[in-house]
Design an enzyme around this catalytic site. Structure first.
Site, mmCIF file in Angstrom:
data_model
loop_
_atom_site.group_PDB
_atom_site.id
_atom_site.type_symbol
_atom_site.label_atom_id
_atom_site.label_comp_id
_atom_site.label_asym_id
_atom_site.label_seq_id
_atom_site.Cartn_x
_atom_site.Cartn_y
_atom_site.Cartn_z
ATOM 1 C CD GLN A 5 -3.026 1.018 2.204
ATOM 2 O OE1 GLN A 5 -2.622 1.059 3.372
ATOM 3 N NE2 GLN A 5 -4.296 0.952 1.897
ATOM 4 C CD GLN A 63 14.696 4.498 -3.364
ATOM 5 O OE1 GLN A 63 15.443 5.219 -3.985
ATOM 6 N NE2 GLN A 63 15.095 3.663 -2.431
ATOM 7 C CG HIS A 65 10.949 0.340 -11.622
ATOM 8 N ND1 HIS A 65 10.239 1.508 -11.508
ATOM 9 C CD2 HIS A 65 10.256 -0.438 -12.470
ATOM 10 C CE1 HIS A 65 9.170 1.437 -12.266
ATOM 11 N NE2 HIS A 65 9.144 0.280 -12.863
ATOM 12 C CD GLU A 90 14.448 26.155 -25.475
ATOM 13 O OE1 GLU A 90 14.164 27.356 -25.567
ATOM 14 O OE2 GLU A 90 14.943 25.509 -26.393
ATOM 15 C CG ASN A 93 13.172 25.318 -13.902
ATOM 16 O OD1 ASN A 93 13.045 25.590 -15.107
ATOM 17 N ND2 ASN A 93 12.750 24.174 -13.393
ATOM 18 C CD GLU A 94 17.968 28.271 -10.612
ATOM 19 O OE1 GLU A 94 18.034 28.057 -11.845
ATOM 20 O OE2 GLU A 94 18.154 27.384 -9.762
ATOM 21 N NE ARG A 102 12.796 41.497 -14.568
ATOM 22 C CZ ARG A 102 13.757 41.005 -15.345
ATOM 23 N NH1 ARG A 102 13.507 40.709 -16.595
ATOM 24 N NH2 ARG A 102 14.956 40.809 -14.864
HETATM 25 C C1 LIG Z 1 21.940 19.642 -23.507
HETATM 26 C C2 LIG Z 1 21.849 21.117 -23.778
HETATM 27 C C3 LIG Z 1 21.341 21.542 -25.003
HETATM 28 C C4 LIG Z 1 21.244 22.904 -25.286
HETATM 29 N N1 LIG Z 1 20.741 23.278 -26.496
HETATM 30 C C5 LIG Z 1 20.677 24.579 -26.815
HETATM 31 C C6 LIG Z 1 20.194 24.993 -28.079
HETATM 32 O O1 LIG Z 1 19.831 24.163 -28.931
HETATM 33 N N2 LIG Z 1 20.148 26.316 -28.367
HETATM 34 C C7 LIG Z 1 20.544 27.246 -27.457
HETATM 35 O O2 LIG Z 1 20.486 28.436 -27.778
HETATM 36 N N3 LIG Z 1 21.007 26.879 -26.246
HETATM 37 C C8 LIG Z 1 21.080 25.583 -25.891
HETATM 38 N N4 LIG Z 1 21.542 25.203 -24.649
HETATM 39 C C9 LIG Z 1 21.954 26.247 -23.722
HETATM 40 C C10 LIG Z 1 20.901 26.454 -22.628
HETATM 41 O O3 LIG Z 1 19.769 27.120 -23.113
HETATM 42 C C11 LIG Z 1 21.610 27.229 -21.496
HETATM 43 O O4 LIG Z 1 22.549 26.316 -20.908
HETATM 44 C C12 LIG Z 1 20.612 27.721 -20.469
HETATM 45 O O5 LIG Z 1 19.797 28.763 -20.964
HETATM 46 C C13 LIG Z 1 21.349 28.270 -19.206
HETATM 47 O O6 LIG Z 1 22.289 29.220 -19.576
HETATM 48 P P1 LIG Z 1 23.801 29.069 -19.101
HETATM 49 O O7 LIG Z 1 24.274 27.685 -19.339
HETATM 50 O O8 LIG Z 1 24.559 30.206 -19.723
HETATM 51 O O9 LIG Z 1 23.756 29.269 -17.523
HETATM 52 P P2 LIG Z 1 24.000 30.620 -16.727
HETATM 53 O O10 LIG Z 1 23.120 31.700 -17.281
HETATM 54 O O11 LIG Z 1 25.467 30.858 -16.622
HETATM 55 O O12 LIG Z 1 23.409 30.209 -15.313
HETATM 56 C C14 LIG Z 1 24.171 29.506 -14.303
HETATM 57 C C15 LIG Z 1 23.349 29.493 -13.019
HETATM 58 O O13 LIG Z 1 23.127 30.829 -12.553
HETATM 59 C C16 LIG Z 1 21.724 31.061 -12.405
HETATM 60 N N5 LIG Z 1 21.400 32.445 -12.772
HETATM 61 C C17 LIG Z 1 21.821 33.140 -13.855
HETATM 62 N N6 LIG Z 1 21.301 34.385 -13.866
HETATM 63 C C18 LIG Z 1 20.527 34.480 -12.747
HETATM 64 C C19 LIG Z 1 19.712 35.517 -12.185
HETATM 65 N N7 LIG Z 1 19.587 36.705 -12.771
HETATM 66 N N8 LIG Z 1 19.053 35.253 -11.043
HETATM 67 C C20 LIG Z 1 19.158 34.054 -10.451
HETATM 68 N N9 LIG Z 1 19.909 33.025 -10.917
HETATM 69 C C21 LIG Z 1 20.575 33.237 -12.058
HETATM 70 C C22 LIG Z 1 21.064 30.068 -13.373
HETATM 71 O O14 LIG Z 1 19.726 29.818 -12.992
HETATM 72 C C23 LIG Z 1 21.967 28.871 -13.207
HETATM 73 O O15 LIG Z 1 21.605 28.168 -12.038
HETATM 74 C C24 LIG Z 1 21.653 23.866 -24.339
HETATM 75 C C25 LIG Z 1 22.127 23.420 -23.081
HETATM 76 C C26 LIG Z 1 22.223 22.075 -22.790
HETATM 77 C C27 LIG Z 1 22.718 21.623 -21.424
#
Ligand SMILES: Cc1cc2nc3c(=O)[nH]c(=O)nc-3n(C[C@H](O)[C@H](O)[C@H](O)COP(=O)(O)OP(=O)(O)OC[C@H]3O[C@@H](n4cnc5c(N)ncnc54)[C@H](O)[C@@H]3O)c2cc1C
Length: 113
Positions: A5, A63, A65, A90, A93-94, A102
């Protein structure tokens, strides 16, 4: 294991949370299609909620499985990895939180200024 359960409760919780995440995504997609004024906020909320919640859901699956949940022979470990990266892709999430906050505070800043 399905007869336990405690595991049934966990499964029910996972299914309920998955449904809630889907509803958030569908709601945001509808707002986007209709070009609703709050579409940006709805999409940012849905992206963060769905990816965070679904990662938590998928993280419980191995977990349930046991060891099989970790093996590449089954798709669970792939779902978990894919969901983890969607918390980053994309717009992290921050950044989704930044967009939502905002928009929530927009009126407050305007009336203060
Ligand atoms: C497998 C993979 C595929 C990808 N494919 C594509 C693609 O096809 N095209 C493309 O354009 N990009 C692509 N990306 C890039 C992806 O979109 C970026 O990695 C993502 O947007 C995060 O940007 P960053 O890596 O520069 O992290 P950063 O911006 O350097 O962030 C690092 C950390 O700081 C935090 N942070 C940054 N600014 C703030 C703020 N103002 N307030 C609070 N926290 C903050 C972030 O949340 C994160 O935790 C890809 C990434 C991966 C891993």
């Amino acid at each position: 294991m399905a007869e336990f359960q405690a595991l049934q409760f966990r499964l029910a919780g996972m299914a309920t949370e998955l449904k809630a995440a889907r509803l958030m995504v569908h709601r945001a997609a509808t707002k986007l299609d209709r070009r609703a004024l709050d579409r940006l906020q709805a999409c940012a909320m849905a992206k963060r909620f769905a990816t965070d919640r679904c990662f938590k859901i998928a993280n419980q699956a191995p977990q349930l499985h046991g060891g099989y949940g970790y093996l590449k022979d089954f798709p669970i470990e792939r779902y978990l990895r894919d969901l983890r990266v969607h918390q980053i892709l994309e717009g992290t999430n921050e950044i989704m939180q930044v967009i939502v906050a905002r928009q929530l505070l927009e009126g407050a800043f305007k009336s203060a200024g």
